[in-house]
Design a protein around this motif. Structure first.
Motif, mmCIF file in Angstrom:
data_model
loop_
_atom_site.group_PDB
_atom_site.id
_atom_site.type_symbol
_atom_site.label_atom_id
_atom_site.label_comp_id
_atom_site.label_asym_id
_atom_site.label_seq_id
_atom_site.Cartn_x
_atom_site.Cartn_y
_atom_site.Cartn_z
ATOM 1 N N THR A 59 0.632 -1.307 -0.498
ATOM 2 C CA THR A 59 0.178 -0.028 0.120
ATOM 3 C C THR A 59 0.882 1.529 0.031
ATOM 4 O OG1 THR A 59 -0.403 -0.184 2.387
ATOM 5 C CG2 THR A 59 -1.983 -0.588 0.756
ATOM 6 N N LEU A 60 1.907 1.184 0.600
ATOM 7 C CA LEU A 60 2.876 2.519 0.963
ATOM 8 C C LEU A 60 3.544 2.675 -0.639
ATOM 9 C CD1 LEU A 60 2.868 3.715 3.304
ATOM 10 C CD2 LEU A 60 5.261 3.093 3.651
ATOM 11 N N GLN A 61 3.559 1.724 -1.851
ATOM 12 C CA GLN A 61 4.523 1.390 -2.951
ATOM 13 C C GLN A 61 4.555 2.891 -3.699
ATOM 14 O OE1 GLN A 61 7.537 -0.373 -2.308
ATOM 15 N NE2 GLN A 61 6.889 -1.479 -3.696
ATOM 16 N N ALA A 62 2.661 3.281 -4.018
ATOM 17 C CA ALA A 62 2.506 3.896 -4.532
ATOM 18 C C ALA A 62 3.531 5.319 -4.195
ATOM 19 C CB ALA A 62 1.142 4.310 -4.854
ATOM 20 N N ARG A 63 3.493 5.482 -2.874
ATOM 21 C CA ARG A 63 4.300 6.644 -2.301
ATOM 22 C C ARG A 63 5.609 6.869 -1.791
ATOM 23 N NH1 ARG A 63 0.757 6.796 2.894
ATOM 24 N NH2 ARG A 63 -1.007 4.852 1.835
ATOM 25 N N LEU A 64 6.755 6.304 -2.442
ATOM 26 C CA LEU A 64 7.485 6.048 -2.202
ATOM 27 C C LEU A 64 7.825 6.934 -2.988
ATOM 28 C CD1 LEU A 64 8.523 2.222 -1.865
ATOM 29 C CD2 LEU A 64 8.798 4.550 -0.395
ATOM 30 N N GLY A 65 7.826 7.468 -4.461
ATOM 31 C CA GLY A 65 8.651 8.135 -4.674
ATOM 32 C C GLY A 65 8.419 9.712 -4.438
ATOM 33 N N ARG A 66 7.532 10.310 -3.657
ATOM 34 C CA ARG A 66 7.306 11.184 -3.099
ATOM 35 C C ARG A 66 7.911 11.338 -1.898
ATOM 36 N NH1 ARG A 66 3.315 13.072 -0.172
ATOM 37 N NH2 ARG A 66 1.919 11.111 -0.355
ATOM 38 N N TYR A 67 7.882 10.292 -1.432
ATOM 39 C CA TYR A 67 8.073 10.361 0.208
ATOM 40 C C TYR A 67 10.119 10.531 -0.259
ATOM 41 C CZ TYR A 67 4.719 8.291 2.358
ATOM 42 O OH TYR A 67 3.556 8.150 2.796
ATOM 43 N N GLU A 68 10.207 9.771 -1.382
ATOM 44 C CA GLU A 68 12.330 10.392 -1.299
ATOM 45 C C GLU A 68 12.859 11.501 -1.628
ATOM 46 O OE1 GLU A 68 12.906 5.055 -2.153
ATOM 47 O OE2 GLU A 68 12.095 6.382 -3.808
ATOM 48 N N SER A 69 11.640 12.200 -2.299
ATOM 49 C CA SER A 69 12.162 12.637 -2.884
ATOM 50 C C SER A 69 11.894 14.960 -1.709
ATOM 51 C CB SER A 69 11.283 13.563 -3.987
ATOM 52 O OG SER A 69 9.547 13.960 -3.269
ATOM 53 N N LEU A 70 10.541 13.707 -0.547
ATOM 54 C CA LEU A 70 10.880 15.085 -0.152
ATOM 55 C C LEU A 70 12.082 15.003 0.645
ATOM 56 C CD1 LEU A 70 6.774 14.219 1.481
ATOM 57 C CD2 LEU A 70 8.479 16.434 1.221
#
Lengths: 275, 659
Positions: free
Chosen positions: A123-134
């Motif tokens: 469920t968290l996969q989709a948001r990983l890209g955004r988390y990494e850039s944050l």
């Protein structure tokens, strides 16, 4: 008190028997809504007129989600299934802190620990890209280990340990539940690494730090949303907690060699940081 | 709404009383996806590590990294990391350890705990290090408190406390296989498995063997087969129940090749032991915990050697076979309670109660068919008061009633001052007692043989205790400094102490009496540094000087003037690790070394280890080469009644696999 006479709103709060946290939140919402009267009425309310259903917790949501109804539904702390879109008009308040809040807390409390670990479930996969850039924005590096089922958590934590300075926990039933916190906290503790959690329960369990919303704070935000809705504004589609507290588990933190100021001090500084 | 309120209050009340609530099981599974489910308190007070900057006493923590780097096969060898400690070998498979000298083979006066339960022998008072039914892999860490700490840790915490903490079942998963094969017949194997049942019961079980032929100058081969189980069940978020069970079966050779006609004529002894611990814990937070435990230990040793009395008494005109039998069985049962409470941000307390019964059955050593027993009850309280920002006052006191000695108090007062974060000054003063062991109080040990006419009965008495002996006492004062610089990964601690001992127990004729006094003064320094990732350096140095009346025991030469322990753990390639462990112990004599105070020369002990991790498909393997005592042959620390005990270099290959 409203300046023009908007129609009173009848609110029904639905929840199931769950954790102490859900129980306390329901109690607080109840008293916060009562203070909004007579613009807001609690069930039982006279038939007709505007209605709103509030669900608190996973069980409450499940009870109402499948029932076909025209009454708008605002879900508080629904299960992850709620994110898959609903046919009912309404909105939700999910208790996940904005990821940036955890990153900011890590930066505040342990500025030298730039490598932050995160367990990622499907469920968290989709948001990983955004988390990494944050994380990159803050000069931090996010190190992720994927987990498909809860039995993999121990091994995933062990793989993270040599590469991280702290472990961040984002709410997720697969990676952080009453079963997985045992190996997670014991293994990170053995390696001398702090865990930054998202609830008071996690703090008590052994997270060195946590940013969380207390039942009072959630009730305050819900009361504001309900009051705004009663006065004609739309229900927000998806919101995260607006009011929060920072807690420090001093015995655990000191045992890990971390010298942390009291939670209140960190909270003041955290609020000033951009999310 | 009102109904809901009542239920909330009810739930809160139940939680406060610690009674399992009706829907606890459902909230625990957490599969509803409720991220606010109540989590169990995992890092509770008893699971937190002691740190040098927080503790009111001098603490040495031996963690997994140090255990892995040690290259040790015996748990006692891990104590080489403790400044001032000496590990000697009475024979190749009989390690003896002392924290600061003034010890004999059964070094009494050290409280040794495994997961919070006293494990020292009820008969001898000392710890039988080679008969502990746990592997080095089962150990999570060892916390050693240097100096008397009876007020908090109870009976026998005279010169220090060694707390061996085993791995939590909740932190382990899967199987682990390990084997050591090498010189001197080293043949160890162990299998460990950890898992969780569907109902949430977690367990860790180990089955193992440790075997070696020991030193070539002594008949000391040993084969120790053992197993242990640790299981834990979380009843609800704040309550858990834990069970530990251990058993061991020992077969060991004993003696001296040069002796005939005495108890040291080479022979084999057999031992078995079984330990049980049951603990219920209620933990509301990391500072709020109550536990109650029951423990049971039983051990027995069978020591028979058939000699010919003619070897002993050459005047006999004929052979006279005689069975020298020194059998003994011991038992210990106890219940204990301990509560940790944080009252407010400045005050924390720990208090506890214990009731224990120790028993010995040994017609040989006690001179009676009756079981000899002793009972002990104690209560203690410990307060930690952070009365002003950089200051904390620690006050602890214990009252002990022991059927073998007079009722008495032990106390410990410590003041810590942290002027700058990470730098702590400590001043402390403590008193402790060592109550006599069952042997010292009630021994009636002799041999007799009925010879045919004209010779009569030969009687050889060895001990005959009148029971007048009472506790030894110590008063210890120390000043210490501990620091932690986390950014530089550098930390350490140092201290200076003066201990005054009185009424030390020794053998006078056939009796045990209180006689000697001693004054021990010394200091130690420990430094730990990780200059860069993959490198660990550690130094532990100590100096001790003992002045004593030396009436019944040669205390003044029983501690080495200087000890030094150095560790270098280095990652030399992504999957390869090297470690070197050096210890230098100055000359000293063990108290019951039959050479009347003649000190053995200084010993240098070096262990080298090279490991290679071998990642496989669904498992991880590790292959290591270990060379213990790399510097070669030396006469070992324990001289006993002067058999020639020479330790040689031992090299072995270690293979382990986790899957």
């Amino acid at each position: 008190m409203s300046s023009w006479a908007a129609e009173p709103l009848a609110v029904r709060v639905v929840s199931g028997e769950e954790s102490l946290f859900v129980q306390q939140t329901v109690t607080r919402i109840d008293s916060a809504l009562r203070k909004l009267g007579p613009d807001v009425l609690l069930e039982p309310a006279p038939a007709g007129g505007r209605r709103l259903v509030l669900t608190v917790g996973a069980r409450g949501w499940r009870t109402m989600a499948d029932a076909p109804s025209e009454t708008p539904l605002f879900a508080i702390a629904p299960p992850s299934a709620a994110l898959e879109g609903g046919s009912r008009k309404g909105g939700m308040l999910i208790l996940d802190p904005p990821f940036a809040r955890l990153l900011n807390l890590a930066q505040l409390a342990m500025p030298k620990r730039n490598n932050l670990g995160l367990l990622s479930s499907p469920t968290l996969q989709a948001r990983l890209g955004r988390y990494e850039s944050l994380a990159n924005d803050r000069g931090q590096k996010l190190i992720v280990e994927k987990v498909e089922q809860e039995t993999e958590v121990g091994a995933a934590v062990e793989r993270l340990l040599p590469n991280i300075g702290a472990l961040l926990a984002m709410p997720d039933a697969v990676t952080h539940n009453a079963t997985t916190v045992q190996p997670l906290l014991l293994l990170t503790y053995r390696a001398g690494l702090p865990v930054i959690g998202y609830s008071e329960s996690y703090l008590r369990a052994g997270a060195a730090l946590a940013v969380y919303s207390t039942p009072e704070q959630i009730a305050q935000q819900v009361a504001e949303i309900v009051s705004a809705y009663q006065q004609g504004r739309a229900l927000p589609g998806l919101v995260t907690p607006k009011y929060y507290s920072v807690g420090v588990n001093q015995p655990v933190a000191r045992s890990l060699g971390l010298n942390l100021p009291p939670g209140e001090e960190l909270e003041v500084k955290l609020r000033q940081m951009r999310e | 709404m009102k109904k809901m309120n009542k239920k909330t209050i009810c739930w809160a009340a139940l939680l406060a009383l610690g009674v399992p609530s009706a829907f606890a099981a459902e909230t625990l599974s957490g599969h509803d996806g409720d991220q606010n489910a109540d989590f169990p308190v995992v890092l509770s007070a008893s699971r937190l590590k002691q740190t040098a900057t927080e503790a009111p006493s001098a603490v040495t923590v031996i963690d997994r990294t140090m255990i892995e780097a040690s290259g040790a096969r015996q748990i006692a060898d891990l104590l080489r990391y403790v400044p001032g400690a000496v590990v000697g070998y009475n024979d190749g498979n009989w390690p003896v350890a002392t924290l600061r000298g003034m010890s004999a083979v059964y070094a009494s006066g050290v409280q040794v705990l495994i997961d919070g339960v006293s494990m020292y022998s009820p008969l001898w008072g000392g710890m039988l290090w080679s008969e502990i039914p746990i592997t080095l892999d089962d150990i999570e860490r060892i916390e050693v408190i240097r100096g008397p700490n009876a007020a908090v840790f109870g009976p026998n915490s005279f010169t220090g406390v060694i707390n061996i903490i085993t791995r939590e079942p909740g932190a382990e998963k899967g199987s682990h296989l390990s084997a050591n094969i090498g010189d001197s017949g080293v043949a160890d194997v162990s299998y460990r498995h950890a898992g969780t049942f569907d109902n949430g019961l977690r367990y860790r079980a180990t089955l193992a063997q440790r075997a070696s032929n020991g030193f070539d100058t002594r008949p000391d081969s040993q084969r120790y087969v053992f197993g242990n189980l640790r299981a834990e069940y979380q009843i609800e978020p704040t309550q858990a129940v834990q069970l530990s069970a251990r058993w061991g079966n020992d077969q060991k050779d004993l003696g001296d090749y040069d002796v005939r006609g005495g108890s040291m004529q080479p022979h084999t002894i057999f031992g078995r032991r079984f330990d049980l611990q049951l603990r219920w814990t209620q933990a509301r937070s990391s500072d709020d915990e109550l536990w109650v435990q029951y423990y049971h230990q039983q051990a027995s040793t069978q020591d028979h050697v058939l000699i010919d009395l003619r070897d002993r008494f050459p005047f006999l005109p004929f052979s006279f076979p005689y069975n020298v039998e020194i059998d003994f069985a011991t038992e210990r049962d106890g219940v204990e309670l301990q509560q940790t409470t944080r009252w407010n941000s400045t005050l924390r307390s720990v208090w506890g109660l214990e009731a224990r019964r120790d028993a010995v059955y040994s017609p040989r050593l006690m001179g009676t068919e009756q079981t000899q027993s002793s009972t002990l009850t104690r209560g203690f309280g410990n307060f930690e008061w952070h009365f002003a920002t950089p200051w904390t006052l620690h006050l602890a006191a214990m009252l002990e009633r022991n059927s073998l000695a007079s009722t008495d108090w032990s106390s410990r007062t410590a003041l810590t001052y942290e002027p700058v974060t990470g730098h702590v000054l400590r001043v402390s003063s403590s008193t402790a007692l060592r109550t006599p062991t069952l042997l010292e109080k009630k021994a009636n040990y002799s041999f007799s043989a009925q010879l045919p006419a004209p010779f009569g009965t030969i009687v050889a008495p060895i001990y005959s205790a009148t029971g007048k002996v009472d506790s030894e006492s110590v008063r210890s004062d120390e000043i210490g400094y501990a620091f932690e610089l986390p950014e530089h990964k550098f930390g350490g601690d140092m201290r200076w102490f003066v201990d005054h001992y009185r009424d030390l127990i020794g053998q006078s004729g056939l009796d045990y009496v209180n006689r000697d006094t001693a004054r021990a003064e010394g200091g130690d320094l420990t430094l730990r540094w990780e200059p860069r990732s993959g490198t660990l350096l550690r130094l532990a140095a100590a100096t001790t000087r003992i002045v004593s009346s030396d009436d019944l025991g040669h205390y003044s030469v029983s501690a080495p003037r200087q000890t030094l322990s150095l560790l270098w753990d280095q990652k030399i390639a992504p999957q390869t690790n090297f470690s070197a462990n050096f210890q230098r112990v100055g000359k000293m004599a063990w108290l019951d070394a039959g050479e009347n105070g003649r000190q053995l020369p200084a010993i240098d002990y070096l262990t080298l280890k090279l490991s290679q991790t071998l990642p496989m498909n669904s498992a991880t393997g590790k292959l290591s080469l270990v060379v213990q005592n790399a510097l070669g042959r030396h006469k070992e620390y324990y001289a006993g009644t002067s058999p020639l005990t020479v330790a040689d270099r031992v090299a072995f290959i270690q293979y382990s696999m986790s899957y």
